[in-house]
Write a protein that holds these residues in place. Sequence first.
Motif, PDB file in Angstrom:
ATOM      1  N   PHE A   6      33.768 -41.670  12.715  1.00 16.71           N
ATOM      2  CA  PHE A   6      33.082 -42.847  13.059  1.00 16.71           C
ATOM      3  C   PHE A   6      31.459 -42.479  13.400  1.00 16.71           C
ATOM      4  CE2 PHE A   6      31.241 -45.962  16.018  1.00 16.71           C
ATOM      5  CZ  PHE A   6      31.278 -47.047  15.199  1.00 16.71           C
ATOM      6  N   ALA A  32      28.262 -48.677  13.447  1.00 15.64           N
ATOM      7  CA  ALA A  32      28.864 -48.580  11.969  1.00 15.64           C
ATOM      8  C   ALA A  32      27.621 -49.006  10.858  1.00 15.64           C
ATOM      9  CB  ALA A  32      29.878 -49.447  12.107  1.00 15.64           C
ATOM     10  N   PHE A  78      38.096 -48.216  16.131  1.00 17.29           N
ATOM     11  CA  PHE A  78      37.008 -49.310  16.133  1.00 17.29           C
ATOM     12  C   PHE A  78      37.497 -50.611  16.916  1.00 17.29           C
ATOM     13  CE2 PHE A  78      34.989 -52.813  13.898  1.00 17.29           C
ATOM     14  CZ  PHE A  78      33.558 -52.122  13.764  1.00 17.29           C
TER      15      PHE A  78
END
Length: 154
Positions: free
Chosen positions: A35, A84, A53
């Motif tokens: 990520f 993100a 997430f």
Amino acid sequence: DIMKLIDVLTENFSDKLDTDRVYCMGNSGGGTATFYATALEKRIKAAIPSCAFATFSGSIGAMYHCACNYVPRIAEYFDMAEIAGLIAPRPLVIVSGREDKIFPLPTAEHEFGRLKEIYYKNSACPGSCIHVKGEGGHRFYAEQAFEAFGKIVK
């Protein structure tokens, strides 16, 4: 570490590898590394962070958790959707488990809803961001993840 690995691949193996097709994936701590690395590293062309997430307050901030998953004070400025959003417009498959106790699905769904808005604003291909939900806990759902990945990575 991921960025350094890409340096090594690019510098030493570009004659054997297509360095324009570097993808990253990982589960749990590996999902967190995927990520953050993908948000920062434009050479990563697509990513699959798994079981990593959700909202900071609903996941890492809600329980005793490994400190490697959290940048100190980051939640004062951003949540995971904004981070993100740095990945847009590159393909992104977020993987969650419906029974994941560490990154609970309701907070992941909430944050993914916010992320989709960011992808719509910052991408000609808002469909390049998919949320896969497996029937279980904190683990990688390979079949579903790779199927979704194949739909958005050409």
